[in-house]
Design an enzyme around this catalytic site. Structure first.
Site, PDB file in Angstrom:
ATOM      1  N   ARG A 280     -15.176  12.682   6.187  1.00 53.34           N
ATOM      2  CA  ARG A 280     -13.823  13.274   6.773  1.00 53.34           C
ATOM      3  C   ARG A 280     -13.300  14.396   5.857  1.00 53.34           C
ATOM      4  O   ARG A 280     -12.826  15.348   6.273  1.00 53.34           O
ATOM      5  CB  ARG A 280     -12.738  12.160   6.961  1.00 53.34           C
ATOM      6  CG  ARG A 280     -13.302  11.262   8.168  1.00 53.34           C
ATOM      7  CD  ARG A 280     -12.246  10.144   8.021  1.00 53.34           C
ATOM      8  NE  ARG A 280     -10.908  10.205   8.248  1.00 53.34           N
ATOM      9  CZ  ARG A 280     -10.042   9.575   7.569  1.00 53.34           C
ATOM     10  NH1 ARG A 280     -10.259   8.469   7.120  1.00 53.34           N
ATOM     11  NH2 ARG A 280      -8.470   9.886   7.805  1.00 53.34           N
TER      12      ARG A 280
ATOM     13  N   HIS B 251       0.774  -1.171   0.144  1.00 54.54           N
ATOM     14  CA  HIS B 251       0.075  -0.071  -0.057  1.00 54.54           C
ATOM     15  C   HIS B 251       0.869   1.296  -0.120  1.00 54.54           C
ATOM     16  O   HIS B 251       1.994   1.303   0.903  1.00 54.54           O
ATOM     17  CB  HIS B 251      -0.680  -0.019   1.248  1.00 54.54           C
ATOM     18  CG  HIS B 251      -1.686   1.084   1.455  1.00 54.54           C
ATOM     19  ND1 HIS B 251      -3.073   1.523   0.728  1.00 54.54           N
ATOM     20  CD2 HIS B 251      -1.415   2.416   2.131  1.00 54.54           C
ATOM     21  CE1 HIS B 251      -3.369   2.520   0.942  1.00 54.54           C
ATOM     22  NE2 HIS B 251      -2.401   3.260   1.867  1.00 54.54           N
TER      23      HIS B 251
ATOM     24  N   SER C  24      -8.911   3.321   8.324  1.00 49.96           N
ATOM     25  CA  SER C  24      -9.359   3.690   6.793  1.00 49.96           C
ATOM     26  C   SER C  24      -8.304   2.694   5.876  1.00 49.96           C
ATOM     27  O   SER C  24      -8.842   2.012   5.246  1.00 49.96           O
ATOM     28  CB  SER C  24      -8.959   4.974   6.265  1.00 49.96           C
ATOM     29  OG  SER C  24      -9.466   5.156   5.259  1.00 49.96           O
TER      30      SER C  24
HETATM   31  N1  URA Z   1      -5.437   6.776   2.511  1.00 57.95           N
HETATM   32  C1  URA Z   1      -6.764   6.064   3.156  1.00 57.95           C
HETATM   33  O1  URA Z   1      -7.241   5.212   2.458  1.00 57.95           O
HETATM   34  N2  URA Z   1      -7.770   6.843   4.163  1.00 57.95           N
HETATM   35  C2  URA Z   1      -6.875   7.701   4.885  1.00 57.95           C
HETATM   36  O2  URA Z   1      -7.510   8.232   5.726  1.00 57.95           O
HETATM   37  C3  URA Z   1      -5.812   8.296   4.569  1.00 57.95           C
HETATM   38  C4  URA Z   1      -5.133   7.804   3.374  1.00 57.95           C
END
Ligand code: URA
Length: 452
Positions: A168, A82, A183
């Site tokens: 958010r 990621h 998240s």
């Molecule tokens: N990437 C995400 O998937 N969520 C976040 O809150 C910040 C970066």
């Protein structure tokens, strides 16, 4: 559901129970909580934070809000990567087939670009015919047979995150460690790989501007992933200037193909190995230097490229990786930028380049915007190269000539040659693994430090 008791408790700094967090996420998913109460609770979390137990409970509830993959019956280990997002970051396109052809499986869940940062899904969709909305059975079959597949974060994966993130985004509550951790990890936990390497970008073109803030996030991600039994390593990489020479969807896909051919900028290859080696080490184990040699061989002998072509063809993509343009539709207009003076090419600011690409149509200002797959910027020289006045230094590619010309004009001040060379910065900043954090700059230090 009425979230008022949770809002008041969190506003007072109390920890929420796992049952309360489960009820909150259920109310987010089924629509029974109103936006204003969700937003108030998010703001209370921003100010009061969450304990590790609360963060784990939130991640678990969000992951369980949709479909969850289980790869435990697969005959090879699963691993994903990621990235926290940057400009010119095409590394996933290279890493997934590379790691897949070396014996691990990569069920890669990718996102779209937003604002000045790009997304892997948009880059893939510059290939005509390519489907990234695969049903679960097809996704699983591809991962089982080819070792990797690229899918978008479907409606099905962690749907609670989609509603929470949208709120958010418009309520000033993105910058909260537990909210960011839950998240990111809820989606990865739901996608099911047993190990995860996080490329945590740090710098002017990243959402973590400095290493100190990034380290807090990295440590929290590793800790929470561990609570789910997922092995996780964090590699901190520099994101001050764009990665490589291409920014934009088609241009980046073509640069990824160059890397898969064993070509492309040396610093990009260094980053590919700095992420591929931890991925393989977590998945399969082994000596880091031997794993790096395996990666070098698979890039140089065409195995990684062949796997990439196979996966994209299996997903319906029509392209020809033997051609320099991969047979992809060419941009309608190009504009060449020439050096204004003799000197040394500076590293342009990643965020400024990303914003120019959004204006060009290569990125999106709002989530619902469409992107122009062919638009982007290709830098023709490396940062730090000596250039002569009038020499071609960048090519802007766009759907119409006036857009391309406006972009080239705005790009020029970012690429004004300097009289003297600035010291080159190393691509890596550090790594966080089972031994904690270590600062390092180059791949050789990463390989030297691993496994000892
Ligand atoms: N990437 C995400 O998937 N969520 C976040 O809150 C910040 C970066």
């Amino acid at each position: 559901m009425n979230l008022l008791p949770l809002i008041v408790a969190k506003r007072r700094g109390e920890a929420l129970s796992a049952a309360a967090i489960d009820a909150f996420v259920a109310a987010v998913s089924d629509g029974s909580a109103p936006d204003y109460q969700i937003s108030a609770l998010l703001m209370a979390i921003v100010f009061q934070g969450m304990t590790e137990a609360e963060t784990t409970a939130l991640t678990r509830a969000m992951a369980a809000s949709g479909e969850q993959h289980d790869w435990s019956t697969l005959p090879r280990p699963t691993v994903d990567k990621h990235s926290t997002g940057g400009v010119g970051d095409k590394l996933s396109l290279v890493l997934a087939p590379l790691v897949a052809c070396l014996g691990a499986a990569v069920p890669m869940l990718s996102g779209r670009g937003l604002g000045f940062t790009g997304g892997t899904l948009d880059k893939l969709e510059s290939v005509p015919g390519l489907a990234t909305r695969l049903d679960t059975a097809r996704f699983r079959r591809l991962v089982e047979t080819l070792g990797c597949a690229f899918i978008g974060q479907s409606e099905g994966i962690a749907p609670a995150d989609r509603r929470l993130y949208a709120l958010r985004d418009v309520t000033g509550t993105v910058e909260s460690l537990p909210l960011i951790v839950s998240s990111i990890l809820s989606k990865k936990i739901a996608a099911g790989p047993s190990a995860l390497v996080i490329d945590l970008k740090v710098g002017r073109g990243a959402f973590m501007p400095d290493l100190e803030a990034a380290r807090a996030l990295g440590a929290a991600l590793r800790h929470t992933a561990g609570a789910f039994g997922r092995r996780c390593e964090v590699v901190y990489t520099r994101m001050d200037a764009p990665l490589g020479r291409a920014v934009g969807n088609r241009p980046e896909l073509l640069e990824a193909i160059q890397l898969l051919r064993g070509q492309g900028p040396a610093t990009l290859r260094e980053l590919v190995l700095a992420l591929a080696v931890p991925m393989l080490r977590l998945a399969r184990g082994g000596d880091p230097n031997a794993l790096a040699a395996e990666c070098d061989a698979a890039l140089d002998d065409g195995r990684a490229l062949a796997r990439f072509a196979e996966v994209l063809a299996a997903q319906g993509g029509r392209m020809d990786v033997t051609r320099d343009d991969a047979g992809l539709p060419a941009p309608a207009a190009t504009e060449t930028l020439r050096a204004a003076a003799d000197g040394v090419l500076p590293a342009p600011d990643a965020r400024a380049v990303g914003e120019l690409c959004v204006a060009l149509g290569a990125g999106r200002a709002r989530a619902e915007d469409a992107v122009d797959p062919a638009a982007g910027i290709v830098f023709l020289e490396d940062w730090g190269a000596s250039v002569r006045a009038g020499q071609a230094i960048a090519r802007v590619e766009a759907s119409d000539a006036s857009r391309a010309a406006r972009c080239a004009e705005a790009l020029a001040p970012l690429l004004t040659p300097d009289p003297v060379a600035a010291p080159a910065s190393a691509p890596l900043l550090g790594v966080e693994d089972e031994r904690g954090f270590r600062a390092l700059g180059r791949l050789s230090e990463l390989l030297g430090g691993m496994g000892r």
